[in-house]
Design a protein around this motif. Sequence first.
Motif, PDB file in Angstrom:
ATOM      1  N   GLN A  58      38.676 -12.346  14.662  1.00 45.56           N
ATOM      2  CA  GLN A  58      39.517 -13.389  14.873  1.00 45.56           C
ATOM      3  C   GLN A  58      40.223 -13.984  13.488  1.00 45.56           C
ATOM      4  OE1 GLN A  58      36.107 -13.463  18.477  1.00 45.56           O
ATOM      5  NE2 GLN A  58      38.113 -14.476  18.924  1.00 45.56           N
ATOM      6  N   ASP A  59      40.705 -13.441  13.119  1.00 44.23           N
ATOM      7  CA  ASP A  59      41.239 -14.333  11.459  1.00 44.23           C
ATOM      8  C   ASP A  59      42.561 -14.890  12.340  1.00 44.23           C
ATOM      9  OD1 ASP A  59      42.978 -15.253   9.692  1.00 44.23           O
ATOM     10  OD2 ASP A  59      42.303 -12.962   8.601  1.00 44.23           O
ATOM     11  N   ALA A  60      41.941 -16.888  12.357  1.00 40.15           N
ATOM     12  CA  ALA A  60      42.932 -16.870  12.425  1.00 40.15           C
ATOM     13  C   ALA A  60      44.170 -17.606  11.294  1.00 40.15           C
ATOM     14  CB  ALA A  60      42.178 -19.303  12.023  1.00 40.15           C
ATOM     15  N   LEU A  61      43.775 -17.396   9.958  1.00 38.51           N
ATOM     16  CA  LEU A  61      44.746 -17.386   8.822  1.00 38.51           C
ATOM     17  C   LEU A  61      46.308 -16.463   9.038  1.00 38.51           C
ATOM     18  CD1 LEU A  61      46.153 -18.503   6.834  1.00 38.51           C
ATOM     19  CD2 LEU A  61      44.756 -17.803   5.250  1.00 38.51           C
ATOM     20  N   VAL A  62      45.578 -15.509   9.985  1.00 39.53           N
ATOM     21  CA  VAL A  62      46.145 -14.124   9.832  1.00 39.53           C
ATOM     22  C   VAL A  62      47.462 -14.305  11.499  1.00 39.53           C
ATOM     23  CG1 VAL A  62      46.669 -11.909  11.040  1.00 39.53           C
ATOM     24  CG2 VAL A  62      45.065 -12.119   8.956  1.00 39.53           C
ATOM     25  N   ALA A  63      47.372 -14.994  12.168  1.00 37.25           N
ATOM     26  CA  ALA A  63      47.720 -15.991  13.066  1.00 37.25           C
ATOM     27  C   ALA A  63      48.267 -16.793  12.564  1.00 37.25           C
ATOM     28  CB  ALA A  63      47.192 -16.528  14.821  1.00 37.25           C
ATOM     29  N   ALA A  64      47.956 -17.371  12.675  1.00 38.54           N
ATOM     30  CA  ALA A  64      48.995 -18.280  11.827  1.00 38.54           C
ATOM     31  C   ALA A  64      50.595 -18.459  10.205  1.00 38.54           C
ATOM     32  CB  ALA A  64      48.163 -20.170  10.556  1.00 38.54           C
ATOM     33  N   ALA A  65      50.187 -17.104  10.329  1.00 42.14           N
ATOM     34  CA  ALA A  65      51.468 -16.619   8.927  1.00 42.14           C
ATOM     35  C   ALA A  65      52.649 -16.673   9.822  1.00 42.14           C
ATOM     36  CB  ALA A  65      50.331 -15.559   8.592  1.00 42.14           C
ATOM     37  N   GLN A  66      51.674 -15.828  11.224  1.00 41.63           N
ATOM     38  CA  GLN A  66      52.844 -14.530  12.228  1.00 41.63           C
ATOM     39  C   GLN A  66      53.545 -16.358  12.925  1.00 41.63           C
ATOM     40  OE1 GLN A  66      51.093 -11.765  14.589  1.00 41.63           O
ATOM     41  NE2 GLN A  66      49.645 -11.824  13.255  1.00 41.63           N
ATOM     42  N   VAL A  67      52.644 -17.078  13.484  1.00 38.95           N
ATOM     43  CA  VAL A  67      53.433 -18.294  13.922  1.00 38.95           C
ATOM     44  C   VAL A  67      54.497 -19.351  12.586  1.00 38.95           C
ATOM     45  CG1 VAL A  67      52.461 -20.908  14.737  1.00 38.95           C
ATOM     46  CG2 VAL A  67      50.919 -18.855  15.497  1.00 38.95           C
ATOM     47  N   ILE A  68      53.977 -18.649  11.882  1.00 38.24           N
ATOM     48  CA  ILE A  68      54.720 -19.983  10.470  1.00 38.24           C
ATOM     49  C   ILE A  68      56.298 -19.056  10.695  1.00 38.24           C
ATOM     50  CG2 ILE A  68      55.543 -20.256   8.587  1.00 38.24           C
ATOM     51  CD1 ILE A  68      52.475 -20.486   7.603  1.00 38.24           C
ATOM     52  N   LEU A  69      56.446 -17.099  10.585  1.00 41.61           N
ATOM     53  CA  LEU A  69      56.903 -16.596  11.171  1.00 41.61           C
ATOM     54  C   LEU A  69      58.273 -16.895  12.445  1.00 41.61           C
ATOM     55  CD1 LEU A  69      56.655 -12.985   9.605  1.00 41.61           C
ATOM     56  CD2 LEU A  69      57.572 -15.365   8.934  1.00 41.61           C
ATOM     57  N   ALA A  70      57.208 -17.743  13.172  1.00 43.60           N
ATOM     58  CA  ALA A  70      57.913 -17.941  14.940  1.00 43.60           C
ATOM     59  C   ALA A  70      58.549 -18.751  14.652  1.00 43.60           C
ATOM     60  CB  ALA A  70      57.393 -17.676  15.463  1.00 43.60           C
ATOM     61  N   VAL A  71      58.254 -19.975  14.223  1.00 46.80           N
ATOM     62  CA  VAL A  71      58.882 -21.046  13.607  1.00 46.80           C
ATOM     63  C   VAL A  71      60.468 -21.450  12.600  1.00 46.80           C
ATOM     64  CG1 VAL A  71      58.919 -23.277  12.861  1.00 46.80           C
ATOM     65  CG2 VAL A  71      56.466 -22.598  13.662  1.00 46.80           C
ATOM     66  N   ASN A  72      60.121 -20.147  11.658  1.00 45.98           N
ATOM     67  CA  ASN A  72      61.266 -20.120  11.035  1.00 45.98           C
ATOM     68  C   ASN A  72      61.790 -19.809  11.993  1.00 45.98           C
ATOM     69  OD1 ASN A  72      62.824 -18.356   8.831  1.00 45.98           O
ATOM     70  ND2 ASN A  72      62.170 -20.059   7.660  1.00 45.98           N
ATOM     71  N   LYS A  73      61.766 -18.353  12.799  1.00 49.78           N
ATOM     72  CA  LYS A  73      62.782 -17.850  13.748  1.00 49.78           C
ATOM     73  C   LYS A  73      63.522 -18.763  14.620  1.00 49.78           C
ATOM     74  CE  LYS A  73      61.771 -14.924  17.176  1.00 49.78           C
ATOM     75  NZ  LYS A  73      61.083 -14.163  17.828  1.00 49.78           N
ATOM     76  N   ILE A  74      62.856 -20.057  14.967  1.00 47.94           N
ATOM     77  CA  ILE A  74      63.332 -20.828  16.056  1.00 47.94           C
ATOM     78  C   ILE A  74      64.303 -21.659  14.922  1.00 47.94           C
ATOM     79  CG2 ILE A  74      61.758 -21.042  18.085  1.00 47.94           C
ATOM     80  CD1 ILE A  74      61.450 -22.877  16.514  1.00 47.94           C
ATOM     81  N   GLY A  75      64.361 -21.572  13.716  1.00 48.75           N
ATOM     82  CA  GLY A  75      65.498 -23.012  12.854  1.00 48.75           C
ATOM     83  C   GLY A  75      65.519 -21.664  12.708  1.00 48.75           C
ATOM     84  N   THR A  76      66.144 -20.332  12.900  1.00 45.12           N
ATOM     85  CA  THR A  76      67.209 -19.925  12.194  1.00 45.12           C
ATOM     86  C   THR A  76      68.459 -19.209  13.561  1.00 45.12           C
ATOM     87  OG1 THR A  76      66.281 -17.709  11.942  1.00 45.12           O
ATOM     88  CG2 THR A  76      66.661 -19.059  10.078  1.00 45.12           C
ATOM     89  N   ALA A  77      67.794 -19.330  14.207  1.00 43.23           N
ATOM     90  CA  ALA A  77      68.281 -18.879  15.705  1.00 43.23           C
ATOM     91  C   ALA A  77      69.220 -19.475  16.156  1.00 43.23           C
ATOM     92  CB  ALA A  77      67.562 -19.268  17.277  1.00 43.23           C
ATOM     93  N   ASP A  78      70.247 -18.447  16.535  1.00 41.76           N
ATOM     94  CA  ASP A  78      71.993 -18.103  16.704  1.00 41.76           C
ATOM     95  C   ASP A  78      72.849 -19.473  15.976  1.00 41.76           C
ATOM     96  OD1 ASP A  78      71.265 -17.733  19.535  1.00 41.76           O
ATOM     97  OD2 ASP A  78      70.648 -19.530  19.820  1.00 41.76           O
ATOM     98  N   ASN A  79      72.472 -19.077  14.648  1.00 35.62           N
ATOM     99  CA  ASN A  79      72.903 -19.579  13.764  1.00 35.62           C
ATOM    100  C   ASN A  79      74.066 -20.844  13.931  1.00 35.62           C
ATOM    101  OD1 ASN A  79      73.758 -17.347  12.068  1.00 35.62           O
ATOM    102  ND2 ASN A  79      75.312 -16.784  12.931  1.00 35.62           N
ATOM    103  N   GLY A  80      72.959 -21.812  14.341  1.00 40.95           N
ATOM    104  CA  GLY A  80      72.288 -23.184  14.926  1.00 40.95           C
ATOM    105  C   GLY A  80      72.596 -24.324  13.342  1.00 40.95           C
ATOM    106  N   ASP A  81      73.064 -25.376  13.520  1.00 38.60           N
ATOM    107  CA  ASP A  81      72.474 -26.383  12.833  1.00 38.60           C
ATOM    108  C   ASP A  81      70.853 -26.638  13.081  1.00 38.60           C
ATOM    109  OD1 ASP A  81      74.458 -25.927  11.415  1.00 38.60           O
ATOM    110  OD2 ASP A  81      75.709 -27.813  13.064  1.00 38.60           O
ATOM    111  N   GLN A  82      69.616 -26.897  13.665  1.00 35.74           N
ATOM    112  CA  GLN A  82      68.536 -26.719  14.320  1.00 35.74           C
ATOM    113  C   GLN A  82      68.033 -26.736  13.256  1.00 35.74           C
ATOM    114  OE1 GLN A  82      70.031 -24.338  15.761  1.00 35.74           O
ATOM    115  NE2 GLN A  82      68.576 -22.558  15.154  1.00 35.74           N
ATOM    116  N   VAL A  83      66.864 -27.201  12.890  1.00 39.31           N
ATOM    117  CA  VAL A  83      65.744 -27.143  11.411  1.00 39.31           C
ATOM    118  C   VAL A  83      65.335 -26.719  12.546  1.00 39.31           C
ATOM    119  CG1 VAL A  83      67.103 -27.793   9.241  1.00 39.31           C
ATOM    120  CG2 VAL A  83      66.313 -29.449  11.255  1.00 39.31           C
TER     121      VAL A  83
END
Length: 431
Positions: free
Chosen positions: A243-268
């Motif tokens: 139950q590796d918390a850092l492996v999960a955290a790495a995936q969360v960081i990628l998910a954060v990056n995904k909501i920042g880049t979705a739809d070519n919006g100006d959100q960050v």
Amino acid sequence: MTQQCNSTEIASLQVNGDRLNDTLKTIGAIGALPNGGVRRLAFSLEDIQARTILQTWMEAAGMTTTIDTAGNLIGRYPGRFPHTPALATGSHLDTVPNAGIYDGTYGVLAGLEVVRTLHENNIHLDHPLELIVFADEERTMIGSKAMAGQAPLDPDYYAHPHYAPLPPSLAAIGGDWERLTASQRQPGSLAAFVELHVEQGPVLEAAGGPIGLVTGIVGQRRYSITVAGQASHAGTTPMDMRQDALVAAAQVILAVNKIGTADNGDQVATVGSMKLSPNVVNTIPGQVEMTLDIRDLSNDRLDQMVATLEQDMAAIAQATQTRIHLQPKLRNEPVPVNSHIHSTIAQVCEDLGLPSTALPSRASHDAQIMASLTDMGMIFVPSDDGISHAETEYTSPEHCTQGANVLLHTLLRLDHHYGCTEEVVAAVSAI
Ligand code: GLV
Ligand code: MN
Ligand code: MN
């Protein structure tokens, strides 16, 4: 307005640019880092030293000074009608851990330079003029939030693994956590608030105009994300039984990056800080705490980003056998600036022969919080290469001086606009 100058002399009044740029160097030296940057964290000895110098300078410029219970340092330059709501300007002196010398400090020192200019020309506005050094803009925004009655009163809300608890920190700068609500101001108790700041982005430089007419300020939400797994032996625990918390955290960081880049919006969307435990070479990480910062001009977009991330985090938690928790830490609403103040700044730029560009602020500012108390406006000057929150942050002395002149003449015009009739004076005195 009382003055020794006539109206033509007032129209051509200029701040002392050399003096302003000298004060920027003096305050910039407090907390200077070997890399050329500055570290003046809120409530640190360096922050206290800078605030103490400011207080001395304010008093020498004819201001009375107070520190409210939220730790805001407030200089007040008397007006002709002492009981009328004050015009106000200001910003912050605290910095991020590796900062340049302009973010916040420039707005404070330009406000001081405006008052010095009025004082040496023996000019008093009709309104008192307040210069506010807000407490801890960079992390908690406790100064402006408490002033606007928006500061959560639970000390745990401000807790952070890298920072001291807020109550003793406030005491160190002259505030008082137990009496925090005494710093709250009532809507209408200030006539207007105008903040001058470096843009911290690349838009003005690209536009070639020295002055930014801020149209509105983005909404910002901050969270802490806790990922809880199970710390265990890195040699004996098979890969499919962790139950590796850092492996999960790495995936969360990628998910954060995904909501920042979705739809070519100006959100960050940014994960800017992380604490790992136990942080040992031969142990599977058991817990990760990290920060999340999301911004956009639309609250609907921010709601949608959070909803998407929560869905993704639930899926990641299930796949990694961890528990993931998102806790709100700060919420600033998106706000438009006051249209009269915006057009006053535009007119001042035209009269001073300074090209201007309208743009939103994609950074948060105390002005955003002050907008719930009074009419609010913001002026920007360019940041070289759009860089800020880094040691290479730079704004030329010429642009610093131009921005301060725009602030001076904006305040002079707002002094006329927000008239001090006897009725206003009587109504305010009766509160
Ligand atoms: C303040 O500098 C912010 O926008 O994070
Ligand atoms: Mn700032
Ligand atoms: Mn900043």
